[in-house]
Scaffold this motif. Structure first.
Motif, PDB file in Angstrom:
ATOM      1  N   MET A  79       0.816  -1.205   0.000  1.00  0.00           N
ATOM      2  CA  MET A  79       0.000   0.000   0.000  1.00  0.00           C
ATOM      3  C   MET A  79       0.858   1.267   0.000  1.00  0.00           C
ATOM      4  SD  MET A  79      -3.157  -0.798  -0.225  1.00  0.00           S
ATOM      5  CE  MET A  79      -4.434  -2.016   0.209  1.00  0.00           C
ATOM      6  N   LEU A  82       1.848   1.856  -3.507  1.00  0.00           N
ATOM      7  CA  LEU A  82       0.693   2.283  -4.287  1.00  0.00           C
ATOM      8  C   LEU A  82       0.390   3.760  -4.043  1.00  0.00           C
ATOM      9  CD1 LEU A  82      -1.535   1.406  -6.250  1.00  0.00           C
ATOM     10  CD2 LEU A  82      -2.944   0.821  -4.269  1.00  0.00           C
ATOM     11  N   GLU A  86       0.302   6.809  -6.805  1.00  0.00           N
ATOM     12  CA  GLU A  86      -0.828   7.731  -6.927  1.00  0.00           C
ATOM     13  C   GLU A  86      -0.355   9.176  -6.839  1.00  0.00           C
ATOM     14  OE1 GLU A  86      -4.776   6.820  -5.174  1.00  0.00           O
ATOM     15  OE2 GLU A  86      -3.689   5.228  -4.121  1.00  0.00           O
ATOM     16  N   LEU A 278      -6.065   0.968  -9.805  1.00  0.00           N
ATOM     17  CA  LEU A 278      -5.749   1.114  -8.389  1.00  0.00           C
ATOM     18  C   LEU A 278      -6.514   0.102  -7.550  1.00  0.00           C
ATOM     19  CD1 LEU A 278      -5.751   5.022  -8.131  1.00  0.00           C
ATOM     20  CD2 LEU A 278      -3.777   3.499  -8.413  1.00  0.00           C
ATOM     21  N   SER A 281      -4.819  -3.360  -7.572  1.00  0.00           N
ATOM     22  CA  SER A 281      -3.665  -3.425  -6.675  1.00  0.00           C
ATOM     23  C   SER A 281      -4.100  -3.480  -5.215  1.00  0.00           C
ATOM     24  CB  SER A 281      -2.749  -2.211  -6.902  1.00  0.00           C
ATOM     25  OG  SER A 281      -2.064  -2.332  -8.126  1.00  0.00           O
ATOM     26  N   LYS A 282      -5.056  -2.643  -4.850  1.00  0.00           N
ATOM     27  CA  LYS A 282      -5.512  -2.624  -3.459  1.00  0.00           C
ATOM     28  C   LYS A 282      -6.063  -3.981  -3.042  1.00  0.00           C
ATOM     29  CE  LYS A 282      -6.575   2.320  -3.390  1.00  0.00           C
ATOM     30  NZ  LYS A 282      -7.627   3.359  -3.473  1.00  0.00           N
ATOM     31  N   MET A 286      -4.369  -6.473  -0.281  1.00  0.00           N
ATOM     32  CA  MET A 286      -5.172  -6.811   0.883  1.00  0.00           C
ATOM     33  C   MET A 286      -5.354  -8.323   1.009  1.00  0.00           C
ATOM     34  SD  MET A 286      -8.088  -3.830   0.660  1.00  0.00           S
ATOM     35  CE  MET A 286      -9.179  -4.749   1.758  1.00  0.00           C
TER      36      MET A 286
END
Length: 292
Positions: A79, A82, A86, A278, A281-282, A286
């Motif tokens: 995260m 990521l 962003e 996005l 990836s999240k 997770m």
């Protein structure tokens, strides 16, 4: 093969490999230093095909240099990475594409076209018969990040594509291995709920037979059933029945590059919507954390 583009430079940690590739593909420059590519004003697009743990920094550096970026999956490993990507995207006009090829397969496109007028949510069952990789293989370690981050992301992206929605929740379960050679990270079930009510389940297996198809998908919606068999055959059952086949397994590798190239030429930064990139990836980050 793609008109209006040429390979300008190739970088590899192994100078011999870089030079051979440059010779094979008529590239002007071979290098062992990626800054030779990032800093070259003649280069518009950077393609990142390193091992997974290097993706994030290369993406950020290329974006900061004003390049458009095609990065093989996964986009990043955690995260924090990521969030950094962003942030980098806010300060550049460069485009970003992740190599989620499955949505560009002619089989996936055929199914999506049939689903365009659907009324109700879908149930999607996807089996990834991934095959065994021994526990000490690089894909399981710090370089790879695990098989859900490194490969399962393909299927989460495909779920996003089929539903045309963003995920709202996820549940994860894994087997409890009885022997050390069998892992739980790559023998698991991930279920995703989408904003429209659709349910999508990925069954990711490393303990199956190599004689069985690697990828198999079933979709149920509005009294229709869609079967995708290893990107070689697609069957549609319902009011209209149809079978679509390709001579070889076409997972969309070439089509994704065509779409990316076309998007960049037209000034479209994202051939796959950014919120979908996005979200993939999240979810995979997770899921990996929950499995561990």
């Amino acid at each position: 093969k793609i008109a209006d583009y040429q390979i300008h430079s190739i970088m590899s940690r192994d100078g011999g490999n870089a030079q051979k590739m440059a010779n094979d593909y008529n590239a002007l420059i071979a290098s062992t230093n990626y800054n030779d590519i990032i800093g070259d004003p003649e280069i518009d697009v950077v393609m990142i095909t390193t091992r997974h743990n290097l993706h994030c920094q290369y993406v950020i550096d290329a974006l900061a240099a004003g390049k458009s970026v095609f990065v093989e999956k996964p986009l990043c490993m955690d995260m924090e990475e990521l969030a950094a990507i962003e942030e980098a995207l806010k300060n550049t006009n460069g485009g970003l594409m992740v190599g989620y090829n499955r949505r560009f397969s002619p089989h996936s496109i055929k199914i999506k076209q049939a689903l365009v007028n659907r009324v109700n949510p879908m149930i999607i069952n996807y089996v990834m018969n991934a095959g065994y990789i021994e526990p000490h293989g690089w894909v399981h370690g710090k370089e790879g990040g695990g098989r859900i981050i490194g490969e399962g992301c393909h299927i989460i992206d495909l779920f996003n594509y089929f539903t045309d929605e963003l995920p709202v929740s996820m549940s994860v379960e894994a087997i409890t291995p009885k022997t050390e050679n069998v892992g739980k990270i790559d023998n698991c079930v991930i279920t995703v709920k989408y904003a429209d009510g659709s349910l999508a389940t990925l069954t990711y297996c490393a303990n199956g037979s190599t004689k069985y198809p690697k990828e198999f998908c079933q979709i149920f919606c509005d009294n229709n059933t869609y079967i995708l068999n290893d990107y070689r055959q697609t069957q549609i059952f319902g009011i209209k029945e149809e079978t679509f086949s390709t001579k070889t397994a076409d997972k969309g590798h070439y089509n994704e590059l065509l779409k990316f190239a076309d998007a960049i030429k037209k000034g479209n930064r994202f051939a796959i919507p950014l919120d979908s990139l996005l979200a993939t990836s999240k979810l995979t980050i997770m899921a990996d954390g929950m499995l561990r």
